[in-house]
Motif scaffolding. Structure first.
Motif, PDB file in Angstrom:
ATOM      1  N   LEU A 199      50.300  76.635   4.902  1.00 39.87           N
ATOM      2  CA  LEU A 199      51.244  76.385   5.733  1.00 39.87           C
ATOM      3  C   LEU A 199      50.425  75.137   6.594  1.00 39.87           C
ATOM      4  CD1 LEU A 199      53.792  77.178   7.552  1.00 39.87           C
ATOM      5  CD2 LEU A 199      52.385  78.313   9.023  1.00 39.87           C
ATOM      6  N   THR A 200      51.351  74.008   7.015  1.00 47.59           N
ATOM      7  CA  THR A 200      50.730  73.020   7.797  1.00 47.59           C
ATOM      8  C   THR A 200      51.344  73.012   8.836  1.00 47.59           C
ATOM      9  OG1 THR A 200      49.691  70.821   7.913  1.00 47.59           O
ATOM     10  CG2 THR A 200      51.519  71.247   6.635  1.00 47.59           C
ATOM     11  N   ASN A 201      51.036  72.059  10.020  1.00 47.58           N
ATOM     12  CA  ASN A 201      51.899  71.950  11.291  1.00 47.58           C
ATOM     13  C   ASN A 201      52.156  70.458  10.951  1.00 47.58           C
ATOM     14  OD1 ASN A 201      51.745  74.435  12.266  1.00 47.58           O
ATOM     15  ND2 ASN A 201      49.863  73.877  13.533  1.00 47.58           N
ATOM     16  N   VAL A 202      53.467  70.007  11.095  1.00 46.54           N
ATOM     17  CA  VAL A 202      53.909  68.617  11.033  1.00 46.54           C
ATOM     18  C   VAL A 202      54.513  68.099  12.620  1.00 46.54           C
ATOM     19  CG1 VAL A 202      55.479  67.126   9.945  1.00 46.54           C
ATOM     20  CG2 VAL A 202      54.526  68.985   8.563  1.00 46.54           C
ATOM     21  N   PRO A 203      53.709  67.108  12.829  1.00 43.66           N
ATOM     22  CA  PRO A 203      54.119  66.524  14.045  1.00 43.66           C
ATOM     23  C   PRO A 203      55.579  65.723  13.786  1.00 43.66           C
ATOM     24  CG  PRO A 203      52.027  65.968  13.645  1.00 43.66           C
ATOM     25  CD  PRO A 203      52.412  66.415  12.353  1.00 43.66           C
ATOM     26  N   LEU A 204      56.565  65.944  14.446  1.00 40.74           N
ATOM     27  CA  LEU A 204      57.854  65.037  14.503  1.00 40.74           C
ATOM     28  C   LEU A 204      57.789  64.213  15.754  1.00 40.74           C
ATOM     29  CD1 LEU A 204      60.863  67.550  13.316  1.00 40.74           C
ATOM     30  CD2 LEU A 204      59.625  65.895  12.147  1.00 40.74           C
ATOM     31  N   ARG A 205      58.019  62.945  15.506  1.00 42.83           N
ATOM     32  CA  ARG A 205      58.337  61.993  16.625  1.00 42.83           C
ATOM     33  C   ARG A 205      59.390  61.546  16.712  1.00 42.83           C
ATOM     34  NH1 ARG A 205      54.232  56.787  17.636  1.00 42.83           N
ATOM     35  NH2 ARG A 205      54.916  56.603  19.686  1.00 42.83           N
ATOM     36  N   ILE A 206      60.398  62.024  17.779  1.00 42.93           N
ATOM     37  CA  ILE A 206      61.791  61.850  17.883  1.00 42.93           C
ATOM     38  C   ILE A 206      62.033  60.953  19.095  1.00 42.93           C
ATOM     39  CG2 ILE A 206      63.922  63.068  18.423  1.00 42.93           C
ATOM     40  CD1 ILE A 206      62.424  65.744  17.589  1.00 42.93           C
ATOM     41  N   ARG A 207      62.464  59.641  18.500  1.00 44.85           N
ATOM     42  CA  ARG A 207      62.535  58.426  19.326  1.00 44.85           C
ATOM     43  C   ARG A 207      64.124  58.569  19.683  1.00 44.85           C
ATOM     44  NH1 ARG A 207      57.878  54.439  17.999  1.00 44.85           N
ATOM     45  NH2 ARG A 207      56.698  55.649  16.489  1.00 44.85           N
ATOM     46  N   LEU A 208      64.432  58.538  21.105  1.00 40.26           N
ATOM     47  CA  LEU A 208      65.697  58.470  21.476  1.00 40.26           C
ATOM     48  C   LEU A 208      66.209  57.291  22.121  1.00 40.26           C
ATOM     49  CD1 LEU A 208      65.046  61.877  23.169  1.00 40.26           C
ATOM     50  CD2 LEU A 208      66.559  61.591  21.114  1.00 40.26           C
ATOM     51  N   PRO A 209      67.491  56.664  22.363  1.00 42.87           N
ATOM     52  CA  PRO A 209      67.982  55.826  22.814  1.00 42.87           C
ATOM     53  C   PRO A 209      68.284  56.485  24.277  1.00 42.87           C
ATOM     54  CG  PRO A 209      69.683  57.039  21.756  1.00 42.87           C
ATOM     55  CD  PRO A 209      68.621  57.513  21.280  1.00 42.87           C
ATOM     56  N   GLU A 210      68.585  55.165  25.149  1.00 44.62           N
ATOM     57  CA  GLU A 210      69.121  55.679  26.479  1.00 44.62           C
ATOM     58  C   GLU A 210      70.230  56.459  26.588  1.00 44.62           C
ATOM     59  OE1 GLU A 210      69.262  52.112  28.943  1.00 44.62           O
ATOM     60  OE2 GLU A 210      67.105  51.483  28.633  1.00 44.62           O
ATOM     61  N   ASN A 211      70.349  57.127  27.556  1.00 37.78           N
ATOM     62  CA  ASN A 211      71.537  58.154  27.783  1.00 37.78           C
ATOM     63  C   ASN A 211      71.946  58.855  26.480  1.00 37.78           C
ATOM     64  OD1 ASN A 211      71.611  57.148  30.548  1.00 37.78           O
ATOM     65  ND2 ASN A 211      72.406  55.375  29.738  1.00 37.78           N
ATOM     66  N   PRO A 212      70.965  59.646  25.832  1.00 37.42           N
ATOM     67  CA  PRO A 212      71.178  60.251  24.594  1.00 37.42           C
ATOM     68  C   PRO A 212      72.298  61.379  24.465  1.00 37.42           C
ATOM     69  CG  PRO A 212      69.028  60.964  25.374  1.00 37.42           C
ATOM     70  CD  PRO A 212      69.562  60.014  26.222  1.00 37.42           C
ATOM     71  N   GLN A 268      66.786  64.188  12.518  1.00 36.10           N
ATOM     72  CA  GLN A 268      66.933  63.982  10.960  1.00 36.10           C
ATOM     73  C   GLN A 268      66.006  62.631  10.533  1.00 36.10           C
ATOM     74  OE1 GLN A 268      71.307  64.123  11.278  1.00 36.10           O
ATOM     75  NE2 GLN A 268      71.080  65.041   9.191  1.00 36.10           N
ATOM     76  N   ALA A 269      66.201  61.588  11.415  1.00 37.40           N
ATOM     77  CA  ALA A 269      65.263  60.257  11.045  1.00 37.40           C
ATOM     78  C   ALA A 269      63.735  60.568  11.136  1.00 37.40           C
ATOM     79  CB  ALA A 269      65.676  59.318  12.051  1.00 37.40           C
ATOM     80  N   ALA A 270      63.376  61.616  11.973  1.00 43.82           N
ATOM     81  CA  ALA A 270      61.966  61.815  12.227  1.00 43.82           C
ATOM     82  C   ALA A 270      61.599  62.778  10.946  1.00 43.82           C
ATOM     83  CB  ALA A 270      61.665  62.565  13.574  1.00 43.82           C
ATOM     84  N   GLY A 271      62.364  63.512  10.643  1.00 48.96           N
ATOM     85  CA  GLY A 271      62.194  64.563   9.319  1.00 48.96           C
ATOM     86  C   GLY A 271      62.318  63.569   8.110  1.00 48.96           C
ATOM     87  N   ALA A 272      62.975  62.700   7.887  1.00 51.57           N
ATOM     88  CA  ALA A 272      62.973  61.881   6.810  1.00 51.57           C
ATOM     89  C   ALA A 272      61.831  61.060   6.691  1.00 51.57           C
ATOM     90  CB  ALA A 272      64.160  60.859   6.911  1.00 51.57           C
ATOM     91  N   ALA A 273      61.263  60.603   7.720  1.00 53.32           N
ATOM     92  CA  ALA A 273      60.249  59.620   7.829  1.00 53.32           C
ATOM     93  C   ALA A 273      58.974  60.467   7.224  1.00 53.32           C
ATOM     94  CB  ALA A 273      59.936  59.200   9.391  1.00 53.32           C
ATOM     95  N   VAL A 274      58.837  61.769   7.777  1.00 53.04           N
ATOM     96  CA  VAL A 274      57.721  62.416   7.312  1.00 53.04           C
ATOM     97  C   VAL A 274      57.753  63.264   5.957  1.00 53.04           C
ATOM     98  CG1 VAL A 274      56.903  62.672   9.717  1.00 53.04           C
ATOM     99  CG2 VAL A 274      58.075  64.585   8.555  1.00 53.04           C
ATOM    100  N   ALA A 275      58.846  62.980   5.487  1.00 53.14           N
ATOM    101  CA  ALA A 275      59.183  64.058   4.253  1.00 53.14           C
ATOM    102  C   ALA A 275      58.008  63.860   3.008  1.00 53.14           C
ATOM    103  CB  ALA A 275      60.562  63.675   3.743  1.00 53.14           C
TER     104      ALA A 275
END
Length: 591
Positions: A335-348, A358-365
């Motif tokens: 097992l490892t710990n994966v950092p997910l960096r979730i970047r959001l627009p204004e007023n999400p 989903q984009a964060a998950g795809a980036a680290v896949a």
């Protein structure tokens, strides 16, 4: 699917399982540059430790005699319990997995896995049946506490410890504990699947049906090190170095007390999601072409956004490192710990959170099996003895499916919680999914959070699940972000400046004692608790904002009553066990 892909799929479908697995492994190796994972030739008495296993071993050396990194698992037998069959089953499972007969010893200054061929599990039986039936739960809880609070010596002790308590009335509580460096939750599932299959086979007088183990954990550990010591490892480290560059240094969690403490005492707070909302949420996730785990991470990111106002959210998710077919059925720390960096627009909106997660998950896949120690090594964050490196909070989701309840001759067996009383992370949100039952818990460090804060967070988390299910296009507000804007506006008004940076110092922008009095009055008028001394002692806008937030956000909603919570908050372990039993009975009736 192309013609070539169709032909390959047809060829794979026509192969025997073992040949299909071998061909898939070869194709995977060609794509990734990895050499095949095979048993190491020669002596098998010592192996290198796994890379994440070494990270936890180092922590154990720094804090010996503690249970911070002990992981427990519970099984409850209701009905007949055959001590002889269970003892034999434990011996068979330990005999299959070299890791369960190993210790971490030092070879000079280097830790190694050393196999002790004749070492068994530490299996004990206790009679806790004396006393009235009404006190059975108290006796059970007491037994669990005794088991999980015993530390391990990784160099000397058997790494699998099993305590079995006879609670009376055909009720047995089993507590399994292991050093986390030797197991994870997914490995416990595999261990108990084997354990109960052997138990059934012994009771039924047949041979157990167990999966083959092409390699052992030591083979995997050596293979993993060779791979990450090559140019492939540097490629993964370079990705994480870039991906995690320029992380904002702002707390995402609403701490009640300073995180600068080594106290790891933890507590769990359980909650259950309304079944109708759970079904609607799962349907929404499928509609968004998201996994339920990804959708739950998005909901937690929304909670962190509301609490902090931060649109660059970092949270950790566990990732199994079982990409190689040969390790699928191994017991070990895979097992490892994966950092997910979730970047959001204004007023999400919830839709934005889902897409960003989903984009964060795809980036680290492509990099999700990188050992966490390698990620930390690449990013090199400032180390602290008070907190877990890089990550402060995690999101865990498990689809329990066939892993909660088992049938054995004469009894029903189901998994249950064995709280260790420890929290390695500042806070972890865990969700479990069993049929139409979705429940979860907050595990948190009691030195950092008051119970009332966790209660509020859990209730709001349940509300957010409902918002995601029913109002995916409604923007979410951040009371913390809005409060920060109010503090900044008062700051600018008091100093008569057009804009302010969070790192601006009050004195450097022309602040005087008289202007500190003015700013304190402006803040008080906006509902904050502030005095001139706060402004002189906490000289930056960021520090002042954090101080005021800790004292209470005037924009934060009041407590959430039960009537506004889609589910139940603050439920007991006994309540959850009753839900498990009723859910399993309903599933069996359907079948």
């Amino acid at each position: 699917m192309s013609g070539a892909e169709s032909a390959l799929a047809a060829r794979l479908a026509g192969l025997a399982p073992e040949k299909r697995a071998a061909l898939l492994a070869k194709l995977s190796q060609q794509r990734s540059g990895k050499r095949p994972l095979r048993p190491r030739p020669g002596p098998r008495d010592t192996f290198p430790v796994g890379m994440d296993q070494e990270r936890l071993w180092i922590l154990d050396q720094l804090y010996p005699g503690t249970t911070t990194y002990t992981l427990g698992f519970g099984l409850r037998f209701l009905g007949e319990f055959d001590r002889r069959a269970f003892t034999e089953a434990v011996a068979v499972v330990v005999g299959r997995h070299e890791l369960l007969r190993s210790a971490i010893e030092t070879d000079g200054t280097r830790p190694v896995l050393r196999l002790h061929p004749d070492r068994g599990a530490d299996l004990t039986f206790a009679d806790r049946s004396a006393g009235p039936d009404g006190e059975r739960e108290r006796r059970r809880a007491e037994f669990i506490r005794e088991q999980v609070r015993r530390p391990f010596d990784l160099a000397r002790d058997p790494v699998l410890r099993i305590g079995v308590a006879d609670l009376g009335g055909g009720d047995h509580q089993i507590v399994q504990t292991m050093p986390h460096s030797f197991t994870d939750q997914w490995s416990y599932v595999r261990l108990n699947s084997e354990l109960l299959e052997v138990y059934r086979a012994v009771r039924e007088g047949r041979e157990p049906q167990l999966p083959d183990l092409p390699v052992q954990f030591g083979d995997y550990a050596q293979w993993q090190r060779e791979y990450f010591d090559s140019e492939h490892g540097e490629r993964h480290r370079a990705f994480w170095r870039s991906y995690l560059a320029d992380l904002p240094d702002r707390p995402l969690l609403p701490y009640d007390h300073s995180p600068e403490t080594e106290d790891r005492a933890g507590r769990q707070y359980n909650f259950v999601l309304d079944k109708g909302i759970a079904a609607a949420f799962i349907a929404r996730a499928k509609q968004a072409r998201s996994t339920v785990a990804n959708a739950m991470a998005a909901v937690y990111a929304a909670l962190l956004y509301e609490e902090s106002g931060e649109r660059d959210v970092l949270l950790g998710v566990p990732s199994v490192t079982r990409g190689e077919p040969a390790v699928q059925d191994l017991v070990g720390f895979l097992l490892t710990n994966v950092p997910l960096r979730i970047r959001l627009p204004e007023n999400p909106t919830p839709h934005d959170f889902m897409a960003a997660t989903q984009a964060a998950g795809a980036a680290v896949a492509e990099h999700h099996e990188t050992p966490f120690g390698e990620i930390v090594r690449a990013v090199a964050p400032e180390r602290s003895v008070h907190s877990y490196p890089l990550l402060r909070t995690m999101l865990v989701h498990l689809d329990l499916a066939e892993t909660v309840s088992y049938s054995v001759p004469g009894a029903t067996v189901y998994a249950n919680a064995v709280p260790e009383g420890i929290s390695s992370m500042d806070a972890t949100v865990a969700w479990w999914h069993l049929g139409d039952l979705v429940y979860g818990r907050f595990e948190y460090r009691t030195a950092l959070f008051e119970p009332e804060t966790i209660d509020r967070l859990a209730r709001r988390l349940l509300q957010l699940v409902e918002v995601f299910a029913t109002s995916p296009d409604t923007p979410l507000a951040s009371p913390a972000g809005r409060a920060a804007e109010l503090v900044a506006a008062a700051w600018c008004e008091a100093l008569d400046v057009p804009t302010a940076d969070p790192q601006d110092a009050f004195a450097d922008r022309g602040g005087t004692p008289l202007l500190a009095v003015r700013l304190a009055r402006l803040l008080t008028a906006r509902g904050f608790t502030a005095g001139p001394r706060d402004i002189t002692e906490h000289t930056t806008l960021s520090a002042l904002t954090e101080l005021l937030r800790q004292r209470g956000n005037p924009l934060a909603p009041a407590g959430i009553p039960d009537s506004e919570v889609p589910g139940r908050a603050g439920v007991s372990e006994e309540y959850l066990e009753q839900l498990f039993a009723s859910t399993r009975r309903a599933e069996q009736e359907i079948r």
